[in-house]
Structure formats: structure tokens, C-alpha cells
Design an enzyme around this catalytic site. Sequence first.
Site, PDB file in Angstrom:
ATOM      1  N   ASP A  32      -6.006  -7.182   4.284  1.00  0.00           N
ATOM      2  CA  ASP A  32      -7.149  -6.585   3.588  1.00  0.00           C
ATOM      3  C   ASP A  32      -8.054  -7.695   3.066  1.00  0.00           C
ATOM      4  O   ASP A  32      -9.278  -7.687   3.277  1.00  0.00           O
ATOM      5  CB  ASP A  32      -6.650  -5.711   2.429  1.00  0.00           C
ATOM      6  CG  ASP A  32      -7.790  -5.127   1.622  1.00  0.00           C
ATOM      7  OD1 ASP A  32      -8.751  -4.633   2.250  1.00  0.00           O
ATOM      8  OD2 ASP A  32      -7.735  -5.160   0.387  1.00  0.00           O
ATOM      9  N   TYR A  81       0.818  -1.218   0.000  1.00  0.00           N
ATOM     10  CA  TYR A  81       0.000   0.000   0.000  1.00  0.00           C
ATOM     11  C   TYR A  81       0.849   1.264   0.000  1.00  0.00           C
ATOM     12  O   TYR A  81       0.407   2.298  -0.474  1.00  0.00           O
ATOM     13  CB  TYR A  81      -0.909   0.030   1.230  1.00  0.00           C
ATOM     14  CG  TYR A  81      -2.169  -0.771   1.081  1.00  0.00           C
ATOM     15  CD1 TYR A  81      -2.122  -2.164   0.937  1.00  0.00           C
ATOM     16  CD2 TYR A  81      -3.416  -0.157   1.102  1.00  0.00           C
ATOM     17  CE1 TYR A  81      -3.273  -2.904   0.809  1.00  0.00           C
ATOM     18  CE2 TYR A  81      -4.574  -0.893   0.972  1.00  0.00           C
ATOM     19  CZ  TYR A  81      -4.501  -2.263   0.834  1.00  0.00           C
ATOM     20  OH  TYR A  81      -5.645  -2.990   0.696  1.00  0.00           O
ATOM     21  N   ASP A  89      -2.474 -18.580   1.208  1.00  0.00           N
ATOM     22  CA  ASP A  89      -3.465 -19.312   0.399  1.00  0.00           C
ATOM     23  C   ASP A  89      -4.143 -20.393   1.229  1.00  0.00           C
ATOM     24  O   ASP A  89      -5.355 -20.602   1.160  1.00  0.00           O
ATOM     25  CB  ASP A  89      -2.827 -19.881  -0.887  1.00  0.00           C
ATOM     26  CG  ASP A  89      -1.482 -20.541  -0.668  1.00  0.00           C
ATOM     27  OD1 ASP A  89      -0.954 -20.509   0.471  1.00  0.00           O
ATOM     28  OD2 ASP A  89      -0.932 -21.101  -1.636  1.00  0.00           O
ATOM     29  N   LYS A  91       3.592 -15.476   3.007  1.00  0.00           N
ATOM     30  CA  LYS A  91       3.829 -16.238   1.776  1.00  0.00           C
ATOM     31  C   LYS A  91       5.329 -16.490   1.706  1.00  0.00           C
ATOM     32  O   LYS A  91       6.027 -16.083   0.770  1.00  0.00           O
ATOM     33  CB  LYS A  91       3.315 -15.417   0.574  1.00  0.00           C
ATOM     34  CG  LYS A  91       3.295 -16.165  -0.743  1.00  0.00           C
ATOM     35  CD  LYS A  91       2.228 -17.257  -0.816  1.00  0.00           C
ATOM     36  CE  LYS A  91       2.364 -18.041  -2.095  1.00  0.00           C
ATOM     37  NZ  LYS A  91       1.502 -19.238  -2.117  1.00  0.00           N
ATOM     38  N   ASP A 109     -11.778  -9.340   4.876  1.00  0.00           N
ATOM     39  CA  ASP A 109     -13.063  -9.378   4.159  1.00  0.00           C
ATOM     40  C   ASP A 109     -13.636 -10.791   4.180  1.00  0.00           C
ATOM     41  O   ASP A 109     -14.840 -10.980   4.363  1.00  0.00           O
ATOM     42  CB  ASP A 109     -12.891  -8.929   2.706  1.00  0.00           C
ATOM     43  CG  ASP A 109     -13.246  -7.464   2.505  1.00  0.00           C
ATOM     44  OD1 ASP A 109     -13.256  -6.720   3.515  1.00  0.00           O
ATOM     45  OD2 ASP A 109     -13.525  -7.054   1.369  1.00  0.00           O
TER      46      ASP A 109
HETATM   47  C1  IPM Z   1     -10.237  -1.527   3.834  1.00  0.00           C
HETATM   48  C2  IPM Z   1     -10.476  -1.016   2.447  1.00  0.00           C
HETATM   49  C3  IPM Z   1      -9.319  -0.085   2.062  1.00  0.00           C
HETATM   50  C4  IPM Z   1      -8.051  -0.921   2.128  1.00  0.00           C
HETATM   51  C5  IPM Z   1      -9.469   0.581   0.700  1.00  0.00           C
HETATM   52  C6  IPM Z   1     -10.764   1.358   0.602  1.00  0.00           C
HETATM   53  C7  IPM Z   1      -8.307   1.455   0.376  1.00  0.00           C
HETATM   54  O1  IPM Z   1     -10.622  -2.074   1.557  1.00  0.00           O
HETATM   55  O2  IPM Z   1     -10.189  -0.713   4.769  1.00  0.00           O
HETATM   56  O3  IPM Z   1     -10.085  -2.738   3.998  1.00  0.00           O
HETATM   57  O4  IPM Z   1      -7.741  -1.632   1.173  1.00  0.00           O
HETATM   58  O5  IPM Z   1      -7.380  -0.879   3.150  1.00  0.00           O
HETATM   59 MG    MG Z   2     -10.628  -3.961   2.465  1.00  0.00          MG
END
Ligand code: IPM
Ligand code: MG
Length: 360
Positions: free
Chosen positions: A251, A146, A227, A195, A255
Site C-alpha cells: 500500500d 488488513y 525501509d 522487514k 503510493d
Molecule cells: C489502496 C487504498 C486502500 C488500501 C484503502 C482505501 C483502504 O489506499 O487501494 O491503496 O489501503 O488498500
Molecule cells: Mg493505498
Amino acid sequence: MNFNVAVIPGDGIGPEIVSEAKKVLDKVGSKFGHEFTYKEVLMGGVSIDAHGVPLTDEALETARKSDAVLLGAVGGRVGVDSWYKLPPNLRPEAGLLAIRKGLGLFANLRPAYLYDELKSACPLKESIADAGFDMVVVRELTGGLYFGERKTEEVNGVMTAVDTLTYNEEEIRRIAVKGFEIAMKRGKKVTSVDKANVLDSSRLWQKVVAEVAKDYPEVTLENMLVDNCAMQLVKDPAQFDVILTENMFGDILSDEASMITGSIGMLPSASLAAGKFGLYEPSHGAAPDIAGKNIANPLATILSAAMMLRYSFDLDKEADAVEEAVRQVLKDGIRTVDIMSEGMQQVTCQGMGDAICERI
Ligand code: IPM
Ligand code: MG
């Protein structure tokens, strides 16, 4: 006590959910004898509209001077909102990256917990959901891909893009320490995800994490390839306590972890700096499709405010009271539309905020 909170309502449903979280904080204040003073800060699309940039220096300064930051959500619809015609470094999400870096918020805590009352929303097989799970993804937030050098250029007539994945041992050590400290307060297990079969940065990660682990003999450390971790999360999520990982893996995995709870509207997060300072926000996004309709689920933001009470203000009793009120609301069958099921009572965003306040 008096606490100064910088509040960033942001875009989409941000303003509605943040105002419910403030309502809950004020209820906590009156019940336990604290005062919360709020300063509003613009970030994301609303800041672009007002100032042409997603985060101004003044806004960052206001946030820095506060005791903690409460954030709703930023962002809009790509292809619909004009913000996305701007170069990437001026879009709403760039504000998020700028505030993370600007405030040194290197430790991102994303709990994923399966509430008994919401088990039916879990998309996994019943036998897996029945075992339940309670984990927290500890994601490094100010390093890695990032924030590494990036460029797009023509090399020998071919367009070429470069993103750089860099970690130094200090960045790894401080996030590892956070991960182990959190594990000590929970199930005493750290799964460090990398990884290392491919990446140098992962091999350094493993080495430093192993060094840090020596200071925490009570904590079990396990290394897992990213993975494999993605598979294990849907196969046997109950095995996880703390997942410790770098920015990009975190990230993606956070999710996935939130998805298997089936109720992303319930999940809070904290982004912590060294010391007590932190930024607290729901794990979900700005949901522009339902903005302004008073139907968003404010619980993730309310639970983020609870994390703020716990991590930035050391108000454990108060944080417990908020979390207990959320459990009670679920037990009492009160639901926003996203978690609604047959026989339950459906309420609005404001209705949910009120229901929580009544139970504090
Ligand atoms: C999160 C989001 C952000 C990230 C994006 C919006 C830049 O996906 O907070 O997880 O990737 O960190
Ligand atoms: Mg995210």
C-alpha cells in the site's frame, strides 16, 4: 467474443472516468469484433446512500458472476461527507476491502512507469528522471494487517488497540508465483520487500519466496528491507522491475512509486484472483474536489481497461492497441489539466476519451 463486465462507477470522479473507459472498450469491440456487456454495480458512498452499506451481497454476487470488474473509485471527504460519521466497517472504503476479500483478489498489480513525454512532471532530480523507470508493484491484497484480527479494548484501565499481521505459507506462495510469472514477462528481476530483521511474518515470507524462486532460474531474486526500499525508490528507481511485497508495505510503496511518476492520473491497476478473474481500477482515488467538472484524467481507467483485456480476456492485441493510443495521444500533445504543460492542447475528460478512440 462476448464479455460480461461488472462496472462500478463509485463516487467522486468515478462515473466520469468509467464512462470514458467504456467508450474506449466499445471502440475496441467494434474494431476487433467483440462485444462488451455492462452491468452496473453500486459500491462505496453511493451504495451507502442507496442501501445503508458500502457493498450489498447482491452487488458482490453480480460482480462474481461477471467475467471481470471495472471500477472507478470510491470514497469522499472525511469530515465533510456524512459517510464518515458511520462506524469504520460501514464507510465507503470498507466496500473495497469487502470486494477484494469476497472475490479472492489476492494479487494487486500496480505498474509505475515514467512516460518520456511526462518526464518534466517527475519530482525527482533530472539525472534520476533521465534514466527513466518501469516497474510493477505486486502487492498481496487479501492478507496481512488488513484482514487480521483487530480489537480495541481496555486492558488494566488502559485503552489498547490490536491489529494482527498474519500470513501463512500458502498465501505467500501464491502471490510469489504471480510475482515471478510477471517478472518472466518483463525484466526478469524480483525485489522481494519485507522487514525480516524484525517480523516473523517477513522471515516466513523470505523463506517461501526463496523456495518459489527455484522454479524460476532465469529470474534474479533480491531481498530488500522495506525501509531501504522506500529510500531506493527515490534514489534509483531504475533498479526495480517487479517489487513483490505484502499488503501494508505494498500500500505504502505503491503510493511512493506512483508519486515519482509525477502523473498519478496515468496509472492503472489490476487485482487478480486465481485463474482469469480480476478487478481493474485506476491507482488514484475518487478526487471529490474535481468531481462532475469533466476535467478528470481518464487515462488511468482506460489503461486499467487495457489490463482487463490482457489479463482477464487474453486480448493482447487489443490491449496493445489501447496502450499504443495512450502513447500516441501523449506524443500528439493532448493533455488533461493535471498533466498540462506549456504548448500542449488541453482537453476535458470526455475530450481525452474521444482522442483515444480516434487513435484505436
Ligand atoms: C489502496 C487504498 C486502500 C488500501 C484503502 C482505501 C483502504 O489506499 O487501494 O491503496 O489501503 O488498500
Ligand atoms: Mg493505498
